[in-house]
Design a protein around this motif. Structure first.
Motif, PDB file in Angstrom:
ATOM      1  N   ILE A  48       0.839  -1.195   0.000  1.00 56.88           N
ATOM      2  CA  ILE A  48       0.000   0.000   0.000  1.00 56.88           C
ATOM      3  C   ILE A  48       0.875   1.246   0.000  1.00 56.88           C
ATOM      4  N   TRP A  49       0.723   2.077  -1.029  1.00 54.76           N
ATOM      5  CA  TRP A  49       1.314   3.405  -1.025  1.00 54.76           C
ATOM      6  C   TRP A  49       0.502   4.287  -1.981  1.00 54.76           C
ATOM      7  N   PRO A  50       0.515   5.598  -1.809  1.00 52.43           N
ATOM      8  CA  PRO A  50      -0.387   6.467  -2.565  1.00 52.43           C
ATOM      9  C   PRO A  50      -0.022   6.554  -4.042  1.00 52.43           C
ATOM     10  N   MET A  51      -1.046   6.657  -4.876  1.00 50.91           N
ATOM     11  CA  MET A  51      -0.835   6.927  -6.297  1.00 50.91           C
ATOM     12  C   MET A  51      -0.265   8.344  -6.427  1.00 50.91           C
ATOM     13  N   SER A  52       0.756   8.493  -7.276  1.00 48.69           N
ATOM     14  CA  SER A  52       1.441   9.786  -7.376  1.00 48.69           C
ATOM     15  C   SER A  52       1.072  10.510  -8.667  1.00 48.69           C
ATOM     16  N   GLN A  53       1.323  11.797  -8.652  1.00 54.01           N
ATOM     17  CA  GLN A  53       1.064  12.608  -9.836  1.00 54.01           C
ATOM     18  C   GLN A  53       1.915  12.137 -11.019  1.00 54.01           C
ATOM     19  N   GLU A  54       3.166  11.773 -10.765  1.00 49.86           N
ATOM     20  CA  GLU A  54       4.033  11.318 -11.853  1.00 49.86           C
ATOM     21  C   GLU A  54       3.467  10.065 -12.532  1.00 49.86           C
ATOM     22  N   GLU A  55       2.962   9.124 -11.729  1.00 44.07           N
ATOM     23  CA  GLU A  55       2.416   7.883 -12.274  1.00 44.07           C
ATOM     24  C   GLU A  55       1.165   8.157 -13.099  1.00 44.07           C
ATOM     25  N   ILE A  56       0.303   9.033 -12.588  1.00 41.80           N
ATOM     26  CA  ILE A  56      -0.919   9.364 -13.324  1.00 41.80           C
ATOM     27  C   ILE A  56      -0.587  10.063 -14.637  1.00 41.80           C
ATOM     28  N   LYS A  57       0.391  10.944 -14.628  1.00 39.08           N
ATOM     29  CA  LYS A  57       0.733  11.682 -15.846  1.00 39.08           C
ATOM     30  C   LYS A  57       1.252  10.774 -16.951  1.00 39.08           C
ATOM     31  N   CYS A  58       1.826   9.627 -16.575  1.00 35.12           N
ATOM     32  CA  CYS A  58       2.287   8.684 -17.601  1.00 35.12           C
ATOM     33  C   CYS A  58       1.125   8.162 -18.453  1.00 35.12           C
ATOM     34  N   GLY A  59      -0.067   8.104 -17.865  1.00 34.09           N
ATOM     35  CA  GLY A  59      -1.226   7.656 -18.624  1.00 34.09           C
ATOM     36  C   GLY A  59      -2.198   8.757 -18.957  1.00 34.09           C
ATOM     37  N   SER A  60      -1.914   9.979 -18.495  1.00 32.63           N
ATOM     38  CA  SER A  60      -2.869  11.076 -18.631  1.00 32.63           C
ATOM     39  C   SER A  60      -2.427  12.157 -19.603  1.00 32.63           C
ATOM     40  N   VAL A  61      -1.214  12.626 -19.494  1.00 27.68           N
ATOM     41  CA  VAL A  61      -0.744  13.749 -20.317  1.00 27.68           C
ATOM     42  C   VAL A  61      -0.409  13.244 -21.720  1.00 27.68           C
ATOM     43  N   PRO A  62      -1.034  13.814 -22.754  1.00 32.89           N
ATOM     44  CA  PRO A  62      -0.818  13.297 -24.118  1.00 32.89           C
ATOM     45  C   PRO A  62       0.647  13.239 -24.541  1.00 32.89           C
ATOM     46  N   GLY A  63       1.396  14.293 -24.262  1.00 32.39           N
ATOM     47  CA  GLY A  63       2.788  14.299 -24.692  1.00 32.39           C
ATOM     48  C   GLY A  63       3.616  13.238 -23.995  1.00 32.39           C
ATOM     49  N   VAL A  64       3.322  12.963 -22.723  1.00 29.46           N
ATOM     50  CA  VAL A  64       4.076  11.969 -21.962  1.00 29.46           C
ATOM     51  C   VAL A  64       3.724  10.562 -22.438  1.00 29.46           C
ATOM     52  N   ARG A  65       2.446  10.239 -22.513  1.00 34.15           N
ATOM     53  CA  ARG A  65       2.044   8.880 -22.878  1.00 34.15           C
ATOM     54  C   ARG A  65       2.406   8.547 -24.323  1.00 34.15           C
ATOM     55  N   MET A  66       2.419   9.538 -25.214  1.00 28.21           N
ATOM     56  CA  MET A  66       2.773   9.250 -26.602  1.00 28.21           C
ATOM     57  C   MET A  66       4.261   8.952 -26.746  1.00 28.21           C
ATOM     58  N   LYS A  67       5.102   9.596 -25.958  1.00 28.48           N
ATOM     59  CA  LYS A  67       6.528   9.260 -25.960  1.00 28.48           C
ATOM     60  C   LYS A  67       6.731   7.807 -25.533  1.00 28.48           C
ATOM     61  N   LEU A  68       5.997   7.408 -24.497  1.00 27.22           N
ATOM     62  CA  LEU A  68       6.119   6.034 -24.008  1.00 27.22           C
ATOM     63  C   LEU A  68       5.571   5.034 -25.026  1.00 27.22           C
ATOM     64  N   LEU A  69       4.464   5.381 -25.665  1.00 24.24           N
ATOM     65  CA  LEU A  69       3.877   4.479 -26.657  1.00 24.24           C
ATOM     66  C   LEU A  69       4.791   4.314 -27.868  1.00 24.24           C
ATOM     67  N   LYS A  70       5.362   5.380 -28.343  1.00 20.95           N
ATOM     68  CA  LYS A  70       6.264   5.288 -29.497  1.00 20.95           C
ATOM     69  C   LYS A  70       7.474   4.414 -29.178  1.00 20.95           C
ATOM     70  N   PHE A  71       7.977   4.518 -27.945  1.00 22.66           N
ATOM     71  CA  PHE A  71       9.084   3.651 -27.554  1.00 22.66           C
ATOM     72  C   PHE A  71       8.640   2.192 -27.521  1.00 22.66           C
ATOM     73  N   CYS A  72       7.468   1.921 -26.956  1.00 23.53           N
ATOM     74  CA  CYS A  72       6.973   0.540 -26.873  1.00 23.53           C
ATOM     75  C   CYS A  72       6.725  -0.057 -28.250  1.00 23.53           C
ATOM     76  N   ARG A  73       6.333   0.769 -29.200  1.00 24.69           N
ATOM     77  CA  ARG A  73       6.084   0.306 -30.574  1.00 24.69           C
ATOM     78  C   ARG A  73       7.363   0.252 -31.412  1.00 24.69           C
ATOM     79  N   ASP A  74       8.470   0.692 -30.828  1.00 17.74           N
ATOM     80  CA  ASP A  74       9.736   0.806 -31.558  1.00 17.74           C
ATOM     81  C   ASP A  74       9.642   1.801 -32.704  1.00 17.74           C
TER      82      ASP A  74
END
Length: 392
Positions: A350-376
């Protein structure tokens, strides 16, 4: 040679098994001290003391010799009631007791995240129905409106929960600006008074177009619809987590000062089932944690952030890109080339959900960087405040 001691049930067992099962020879016991009055040991009545302990409220014979309470004429009407929400002036919250059943519990002694999210939805829909006289079906059919959850966090914060104990669900809405009306939720163990779950649900009031698509309603209609609900808002301004100038979900959570640092990645296919969707023919928000468990076989989810970006319907083939470490994971779900769903989960502790973790799935610019990496599709992005992929 024991057949002479068999009864009809034993004979049926022997014949039905083709002679494979042979009943055991039964020992005879003396009844009432008279030899020759024998009963099978398996049907021997228990001692009187045992019977009294097992049934302390034995039925007494009536005057006519018949046992009382055994006739249908003795049955009385017993009122039944559905779950009825109320309002606590002390806590200034809508409140509803919910019984936790076996199907709601996990092997680790907690309540499934899916059930907790469903309980949160239940108090909202029952409130609309029983206090405002408007069901979700009425809302769709009469007003061409839908209430859709787009983002939420659900966190287990208690140390376990027993089956058939009761959770007290408390919820308070906010009405910052159209089309958003978030609901803060807390669930308390009704027996101990300990906080067990806390959550925040970003709901949107949407208009339903003739083609079945959804869009956020305009401000005038939003104000008109929510007018009767505003009395449920908490009077303390410090409790508010949104405003007309701050509608981003991640701003409701504090930064942890540490980026999400995955150590591995996976790609999984998932076909959306009808069980995953609701009467609106779109994904039911409570199903997402269980869907993600199918994609990453961890069975100890303790907290989750979900962001439903667009309509997900039965039969959709999702490609799920997963970045994970020992105790957390980010899920990026695409349908074709479109990112339709994101999720971030905590596991094991048990530990609190953080703003950084939420932004990975929430902020378009952040999540698209991660998706492009995952897709190679792109090189590994440089570490930032929200994520660090150096260990993947």
């Amino acid at each position: 040679d024991d057949a002479d001691t068999w009864d009809a049930r034993d004979l049926d067992l022997f014949i039905g098994s083709g002679g494979f099962l042979k009943p055991k020879k039964k020992k005879s016991i003396v009844v009432g001290g008279h030899p020759g009055q024998a009963l099978a040991a398996s049907t021997q009545a228990p001692p009187a003391a045992t019977v009294a302990e097992a049934a302390p409220a034995a039925v007494a014979p009536a005057a006519d010799g018949k046992a009382s309470g055994t006739s249908s004429s003795d049955v009385e009407d017993l009122s039944a009631s559905f779950e009825v929400p109320g309002f606590s002036k002390e806590r200034h919250a809508l409140t509803l007791p919910v019984r936790v059943h076996c199907e709601d519990t996990t092997p680790r002694g907690h309540v499934h995240i899916e059930s907790l999210v469903a309980f949160s939805e239940r108090i909202r829909s029952l409130t609309l129905k029983q206090i405002m006289g408007l069901s979700l079906a009425d809302l769709r059919e009469q007003e061409q409106l839908a209430i859709l959850a787009t983002e939420y966090v659900c966190e287990v914060v208690g140390e376990g929960f027993r089956v058939l104990d009761t959770l007290r669900v408390d919820t308070t809405p906010e009405f910052p600006a159209a089309p958003l009306f978030p609901w803060d939720v807390e669930m308390v163990n009704d027996k101990t008074g300990d906080l067990y779950m806390r959550g925040l649900f970003a709901l949107n009031l949407c208009a339903i177009a003739p083609n079945g698509s959804y869009s956020g309603i305009e401000n005038d209609r939003y104000n008109s619809f929510t007018q009767r609900m505003r009395k449920w808002c908490h009077p303390d301004p410090a409790r508010k987590r949104f405003s007309a100038m701050s509608l981003r979900f991640f701003n409701a959570y504090k930064p942890d000062g540490k980026p999400f640092t995955p150590t591995g990645r996976n790609i999984v296919a998932y076909r959306v089932r009808s069980r995953d969707c609701d009467m609106y023919n779109v994904l039911f928000q409570a199903r997402v944690p269980s869907m993600m468990e199918s994609c990453l076989p961890r069975y100890d989810m303790m907290a989750v952030y979900v962001n439903i970006l667009s309509s997900v319907r039965p039969g959709f083939e999702l490609t799920v890109y997963i970045l994970h470490n020992e105790d957390s994971a980010l899920f990026l779900c695409t349908h074709g080339k479109e990112l339709v769903l994101t999720c971030f989960a905590h596991y094991g502790r048990i530990w609190p959900m953080s703003q950084e973790e939420i932004k990975c799935g929430s902020v378009p610019g952040v999540r698209m960087k991660l998706l492009k990496f995952c897709r190679d599709d792109d090189a590994k992005p440089t570490p930032c405040l929200d994520f660090d992929l150096s260990k993947v």
